[in-house]
Design an enzyme around this catalytic site. Structure first.
Site, PDB file in Angstrom:
ATOM      1  CG  ASP A 106     -50.884  15.167 -24.019  1.00  0.00           C
ATOM      2  OD1 ASP A 106     -50.026  16.011 -24.341  1.00  0.00           O
ATOM      3  OD2 ASP A 106     -51.605  15.264 -23.008  1.00  0.00           O
ATOM      4  CB  ILE A 107     -47.699  12.500 -20.344  1.00  0.00           C
ATOM      5  CG1 ILE A 107     -46.737  11.535 -21.047  1.00  0.00           C
ATOM      6  CG2 ILE A 107     -47.762  12.218 -18.845  1.00  0.00           C
ATOM      7  CD1 ILE A 107     -45.292  11.704 -20.637  1.00  0.00           C
TER       8      ILE A 107
ATOM      9  CG  ASN B 173     -42.809  19.366 -15.069  1.00  0.00           C
ATOM     10  OD1 ASN B 173     -42.035  18.502 -14.695  1.00  0.00           O
ATOM     11  ND2 ASN B 173     -42.986  19.652 -16.340  1.00  0.00           N
TER      12      ASN B 173
ATOM     13  CG  ASP C 172     -36.401  15.850 -16.640  1.00  0.00           C
ATOM     14  OD1 ASP C 172     -37.259  16.385 -17.383  1.00  0.00           O
ATOM     15  OD2 ASP C 172     -35.306  16.385 -16.359  1.00  0.00           O
TER      16      ASP C 172
ATOM     17  CD  GLU D  69     -47.049  17.945 -22.242  1.00  0.00           C
ATOM     18  OE1 GLU D  69     -48.126  18.537 -22.332  1.00  0.00           O
ATOM     19  OE2 GLU D  69     -45.965  18.529 -22.217  1.00  0.00           O
TER      20      GLU D  69
END
Length: 186
Positions: free
Chosen positions: A58-59, A66, A75, A101
């Protein structure tokens, strides 16, 4: 000679096949491909093969990327994350954009100890090397949290394996992020 419709010939047909199993943004495989591929590997492990390990990634704080920089930079972070993952795994490993993500790496013939080392190395690489972005300030720090699980002897399923990796991921996030946690009991 067998009839092949015009829209199923040559590169166009091959492109559609690739697109059906590939995430168009990151170039990683998609969740649909993961489901069939992982089940085959888990069945092979259950019938005496070597274990399969899964990294659930998981980022960290992706929503803030964002919100602060826009979806284009989001992106860019996803694309760069995919590149970093591919650079740090073997050719036989399967890298997947699981959703949003979250990404998954399936590592055939891999014991937990090796998968954990790969996960730690990848986590460190994310944290240590800033991501270049197309807006000021030009680069940002991105971290990841990871859950690691390995097939268990007996009647393990691909769903069980993914669930354990996901639970370990949530432990990593709950315990402070930017870390690797192995599934309970492994």
């Amino acid at each position: 000679s067998r009839y092949v419709p015009d829209n199923c010939r040559g590169d166009n047909y091959q492109e559609r096949i690739v697109m059906a199993v590939t995430d168009t943004l990151t170039g990683l495989h998609n969740r649909r491909y993961l489901v069939s591929h992982l089940e085959n590997l888990v069945q092979r492990a259950a019938s005496g093969g070597k274990p399969v390990s899964v990294l659930m990634i998981d980022i960290g704080h992706f929503k803030l990327v964002n919100d602060n920089y826009g979806h284009q930079v989001g992106d860019e972070v996803l694309v760069e994350s995919a590149k970093r993952i591919r650079m740090n795994i073997r050719g036989v490993d399967l890298a997947v954009r699981y959703g949003g993500e979250e990404m998954v790496v399936v590592m055939p013939d891999t014991e937990m100890s090796v998968a954990h080392i790969v996960a730690e190395r990848l986590t460190q690489h994310f944290a240590d090397v800033p991501f270049k972005i197309s807006m000021d300030p030009g680069e940002i720090t991105v971290t990841v949290s990871m859950g690691v699980a390995v097939t268990l002897e007996g009647s393990d399923s691909s769903e069980d394996l993914l669930r354990r990796a996901d639970e370990a991921l949530y432990s990593a996030k709950r315990d402070g992020r930017n870390r690797v946690v192995a599934a309970a009991g492994q």
